[in-house]
Design a protein around this motif. Structure first.
Motif, PDB file in Angstrom:
ATOM      1  N   MET A 105       0.822  -1.212   0.000  1.00 31.08           N
ATOM      2  CA  MET A 105       0.000   0.000   0.000  1.00 31.08           C
ATOM      3  C   MET A 105       0.857   1.263   0.000  1.00 31.08           C
ATOM      4  N   PRO A 106       1.858   1.349   0.916  1.00 27.33           N
ATOM      5  CA  PRO A 106       2.693   2.558   0.883  1.00 27.33           C
ATOM      6  C   PRO A 106       3.365   2.770  -0.461  1.00 27.33           C
ATOM      7  N   PHE A 107       3.804   1.693  -1.075  1.00 24.10           N
ATOM      8  CA  PHE A 107       4.467   1.857  -2.373  1.00 24.10           C
ATOM      9  C   PHE A 107       3.483   2.330  -3.436  1.00 24.10           C
ATOM     10  N   LEU A 108       2.272   1.772  -3.393  1.00 21.89           N
ATOM     11  CA  LEU A 108       1.284   2.137  -4.409  1.00 21.89           C
ATOM     12  C   LEU A 108       0.783   3.563  -4.213  1.00 21.89           C
ATOM     13  N   TYR A 109       1.053   4.145  -3.042  1.00 18.66           N
ATOM     14  CA  TYR A 109       0.697   5.554  -2.847  1.00 18.66           C
ATOM     15  C   TYR A 109       1.848   6.478  -3.220  1.00 18.66           C
ATOM     16  N   GLY A 110       2.900   5.893  -3.723  1.00 24.30           N
ATOM     17  CA  GLY A 110       3.978   6.724  -4.246  1.00 24.30           C
ATOM     18  C   GLY A 110       5.153   6.881  -3.313  1.00 24.30           C
ATOM     19  N   ASN A 111       5.259   6.056  -2.292  1.00 18.80           N
ATOM     20  CA  ASN A 111       6.388   6.180  -1.371  1.00 18.80           C
ATOM     21  C   ASN A 111       7.520   5.250  -1.777  1.00 18.80           C
ATOM     22  N   HIS A 112       8.699   5.555  -1.242  1.00 21.63           N
ATOM     23  CA  HIS A 112       9.839   4.676  -1.484  1.00 21.63           C
ATOM     24  C   HIS A 112       9.671   3.383  -0.708  1.00 21.63           C
ATOM     25  N   VAL A 113      10.442   2.383  -1.091  1.00 21.16           N
ATOM     26  CA  VAL A 113      10.379   1.100  -0.392  1.00 21.16           C
ATOM     27  C   VAL A 113      11.408   1.121   0.734  1.00 21.16           C
ATOM     28  N   VAL A 114      10.961   0.916   1.969  1.00 16.38           N
ATOM     29  CA  VAL A 114      11.898   0.871   3.095  1.00 16.38           C
ATOM     30  C   VAL A 114      12.295  -0.574   3.358  1.00 16.38           C
ATOM     31  N   LYS A 115      13.329  -0.704   4.160  1.00 15.73           N
ATOM     32  CA  LYS A 115      13.877  -2.044   4.346  1.00 15.73           C
ATOM     33  C   LYS A 115      12.897  -2.976   5.050  1.00 15.73           C
ATOM     34  N   LEU A 118      10.825  -4.934   2.696  1.00 14.98           N
ATOM     35  CA  LEU A 118      11.538  -5.723   1.687  1.00 14.98           C
ATOM     36  C   LEU A 118      11.314  -7.206   1.921  1.00 14.98           C
ATOM     37  N   GLY A 119      10.775  -7.895   0.940  1.00 13.03           N
ATOM     38  CA  GLY A 119      10.602  -9.331   1.055  1.00 13.03           C
ATOM     39  C   GLY A 119      11.815 -10.064   0.513  1.00 13.03           C
ATOM     40  N   ARG A 120      12.053  -9.887  -0.753  1.00 15.34           N
ATOM     41  CA  ARG A 120      13.186 -10.526  -1.408  1.00 15.34           C
ATOM     42  C   ARG A 120      13.782  -9.530  -2.382  1.00 15.34           C
ATOM     43  N   ILE A 121      15.024  -9.762  -2.735  1.00 12.97           N
ATOM     44  CA  ILE A 121      15.645  -8.924  -3.765  1.00 12.97           C
ATOM     45  C   ILE A 121      16.639  -9.786  -4.544  1.00 12.97           C
ATOM     46  N   THR A 122      16.803  -9.478  -5.795  1.00 15.92           N
ATOM     47  CA  THR A 122      17.755 -10.236  -6.618  1.00 15.92           C
ATOM     48  C   THR A 122      19.153 -10.103  -6.035  1.00 15.92           C
ATOM     49  N   ARG A 148      20.941   1.316  -2.421  1.00 14.98           N
ATOM     50  CA  ARG A 148      22.200   0.670  -2.052  1.00 14.98           C
ATOM     51  C   ARG A 148      22.294  -0.661  -2.780  1.00 14.98           C
ATOM     52  N   SER A 149      23.478  -1.201  -2.834  1.00 17.51           N
ATOM     53  CA  SER A 149      23.614  -2.535  -3.417  1.00 17.51           C
ATOM     54  C   SER A 149      23.099  -3.568  -2.421  1.00 17.51           C
ATOM     55  N   THR A 150      22.833  -4.761  -2.885  1.00 23.36           N
ATOM     56  CA  THR A 150      22.234  -5.793  -2.040  1.00 23.36           C
ATOM     57  C   THR A 150      23.076  -6.058  -0.805  1.00 23.36           C
ATOM     58  N   VAL A 151      24.387  -6.076  -0.994  1.00 18.71           N
ATOM     59  CA  VAL A 151      25.280  -6.397   0.124  1.00 18.71           C
ATOM     60  C   VAL A 151      25.160  -5.337   1.217  1.00 18.71           C
ATOM     61  N   ASP A 152      25.058  -4.073   0.800  1.00 21.65           N
ATOM     62  CA  ASP A 152      25.020  -2.991   1.782  1.00 21.65           C
ATOM     63  C   ASP A 152      23.722  -2.953   2.581  1.00 21.65           C
ATOM     64  N   THR A 153      22.656  -3.515   1.999  1.00 22.30           N
ATOM     65  CA  THR A 153      21.357  -3.392   2.657  1.00 22.30           C
ATOM     66  C   THR A 153      21.302  -4.137   3.973  1.00 22.30           C
ATOM     67  N   ARG A 154      22.170  -5.129   4.134  1.00 17.40           N
ATOM     68  CA  ARG A 154      22.082  -5.989   5.325  1.00 17.40           C
ATOM     69  C   ARG A 154      22.286  -5.192   6.590  1.00 17.40           C
ATOM     70  N   ASP A 157      19.287   0.027   8.927  1.00 19.14           N
ATOM     71  CA  ASP A 157      18.159  -0.104   9.845  1.00 19.14           C
ATOM     72  C   ASP A 157      16.848  -0.214   9.069  1.00 19.14           C
ATOM     73  N   PRO A 158      15.792  -0.734   9.705  1.00 15.63           N
ATOM     74  CA  PRO A 158      14.552  -1.069   8.976  1.00 15.63           C
ATOM     75  C   PRO A 158      13.857   0.126   8.331  1.00 15.63           C
ATOM     76  N   THR A 159      14.130   1.340   8.777  1.00 15.91           N
ATOM     77  CA  THR A 159      13.397   2.468   8.208  1.00 15.91           C
ATOM     78  C   THR A 159      14.127   3.086   7.016  1.00 15.91           C
ATOM     79  N   SER A 160      15.324   2.645   6.745  1.00 16.13           N
ATOM     80  CA  SER A 160      16.074   3.268   5.648  1.00 16.13           C
ATOM     81  C   SER A 160      15.531   2.815   4.286  1.00 16.13           C
TER      82      SER A 160
END
Lengths: 180, 318
Positions: A105-115, A118-122, A148-154, A157-160
């Motif tokens: 829902m937040p994404f469909l309202y035009g917001n960025h995706v926060v950590k 995040l379910g899965r990422i390539t 960020r790159s996938t490695v950096d996301t680990r 914090d959850p709100t970034s």
């Protein structure tokens, strides 16, 4: 309606390559039917040859839209990808991100995706890479650019923010009058 | 003793060297060519073609050879050689006639005024020396003032008046003028093509002036909209954009797109190859950012060499 100039093609292709990489060739060189890009009122349409031939008989002011609108050229010559191109981009996307149901829902309202959403990422997605956002049930919702790159996301914090919002299917409702 | 038999057999062996024809053959010895204008004898042609042709050829060759032997000869190491007269037959030209040269400006003027061309001799009579001298070139008459050992100086001349230098400059100016006129004639002969306009300095200058004039005209506050128009001033026309036709085959467009894509790919590779990114294991840019806490390599270098405390405070605030 006219074909794109070389500069315009280049801008368009660089943008598309950011999302689908070399799969762009499959859009240009299609097996089933010849397709082409056409510019009409600053908008780029991806249209089959037969429709293009039919559309060429319609006067320019009367022609509202044809084929699939891929996006528009801004006055400064940049290309902005529209959500209507999602069908093709999702089909050929190189990098994907799946978001949890509570993040849809937040994404469909035009917001960025926060950590947190995040379910899965390539794997091994680089920084600032265009990718397609899917719901957990593999429904394409829009597209964005990685922060960020996938490695950096680990370590984050959850709100970034993980993915910067570019377009989502909510625009079909929000920008109905300007989208096509 | 009857020798008629012998004579007859001899005559049969050596056919007569004379050729009897209704119309005599046309022999052009200059080209070694014989033309037979007689109509073809149908009977002999139909009955035995080979024999007919052979007899025709024999007659032709016979008349050519007999006329060759009447020619004056010249002895050489390989025996006597006949001297061929100039050919009589007029052959058509292989190439078209050369186009007449476009007239120079002087030739146009002379034709309009009815001035006849006078041929000047290369030599000129020198009254003082009482001999013929070159008009120009080595010891030319046009260099006389420069080369003579004493020259008259006009009464009202300056102190540093050098008659030799003046004469030389005048001569050089004449040469330069002639060269310029020659170039002009060449350019006029070429016609008003774009290549001439590009090379001709006058045309280039003209273009530059037009360009600066047009940019000056739109360099006012209203971009030239409310300026006073001069009489006969033309509207500025910009460059028209040109696009591909919409109706061309999609195949062309596809090929162009694919070519563009491959070009973009190779370009990307080239630009990527240009900055050497180390061995690829360490992301150098990121390492610097991490070590300097996001302040860049210069700040890191300053810090390691005992930098100011001011910087450190700034870093903390961040």
């Amino acid at each position: 309606m006219r074909p794109l100039t070389e500069d315009e093609s280049k801008t368009l292709f660089t943008k598309l390559t950011n999302y689908i990489g070399k799969n762009l060739i499959h859009l240009i060189d299609r097996k089933d039917e010849p397709y082409c890009f056409r510019l009409h009122k600053d908008r780029v349409y991806y249209v089959s040859e037969s429709s293009m031939r039919l559309g060429s008989s319609i006067a320019r002011p009367n022609l509202v839209s044809l084929g699939t609108c891929f996006g528009k050229f801004s006055k400064s010559g940049k290309f902005k990808l529209h959500i209507s191109s999602l069908d093709y981009i999702a089909q050929y996307a190189k990098y994907k991100v799946w978001i949890k149901p509570n993040g849809e829902m937040p994404f469909l309202y035009g917001n960025h995706v926060v950590k947190a959403h995040l379910g899965r990422i390539t794997e091994d997605t680089p920084e600032h890479q265009g990718l397609v956002v899917f719901s957990m049930s593999d429904v394409p919702l829009g597209f964005g650019v990685t922060a960020r790159s996938t490695v950096d996301t680990r370590k984050m914090d959850p709100t970034s923010i993980i993915v910067f919002h570019q377009a989502d299917v909510g625009e079909y409702l929000r920008d109905e009058d300007t989208l096509f | 003793m009857d020798v008629s038999n012998i004579l007859a057999s001899h005559a049969a062996k050596y056919q007569s060297v004379t050729v009897e024809k209704e119309t005599s053959l046309d022999v052009d010895v200059g080209y070694l060519t014989v033309v037979d204008p007689n109509p073809i004898d149908e009977d002999s042609y139909k009955s035995n073609l080979e024999e007919h042709l052979q007899s025709l050829a024999r007659d032709g060759i016979q008349s050519l050879l007999s006329s060759l032997f009447t020619l004056p000869t010249k002895s050489s190491d390989d025996g006597p050689l006949a001297q061929l007269p100039p050919p009589k037959i007029q052959l058509p030209r292989a190439k078209p006639l050369p186009k007449p040269k476009p007239p120079t400006k002087w030739e146009q003027f002379a034709a309009a005024k009815g001035i006849q061309k006078k041929r000047k001799d290369r030599k000129e009579w020198d009254e003082e020396r009482q001999e013929w001298v070159n008009r120009w070139g080595k010891d030319g008459k046009n260099k006389q003032t420069e080369e003579q050992w004493i020259t008259e100086v006009p009464l009202n001349a300056d102190v540093d008046y050098d008659p030799r230098k003046v004469a030389r400059e005048e001569r050089k100016a004449r040469v330069a003028k002639n060269e310029k006129q020659r170039q002009g004639n060449l350019a006029r002969a070429q016609g008003p093509s774009s290549s001439v306009a590009d090379t001709n300095p006058r045309e280039q200058r003209k273009k530059e002036i037009t360009k600066s004039l047009s940019s000056a005209r739109i360099s006012t506050a209203s971009m030239g909209r409310f300026d006073k128009k001069l009489e006969g001033e033309k509207k500025i026309r910009g460059v028209k954009r040109k696009f591909d036709a919409n109706e061309q085959p999609v195949e062309h467009e596809k090929n162009a797109s694919l070519a563009l894509l491959s070009k973009m790919e190779s370009d990307a590779k080239k630009t990527r190859a240009a900055p050497p990114s180390g061995d690829g294991v360490v992301n150098v840019r990121k390492a610097v950012r991490f070590a300097s806490k996001g302040q860049g390599g210069i700040a890191l270098g300053r810090e390691s060499s005992g930098g100011s405390t001011k910087r450190k405070q700034g870093a903390k605030r961040r």
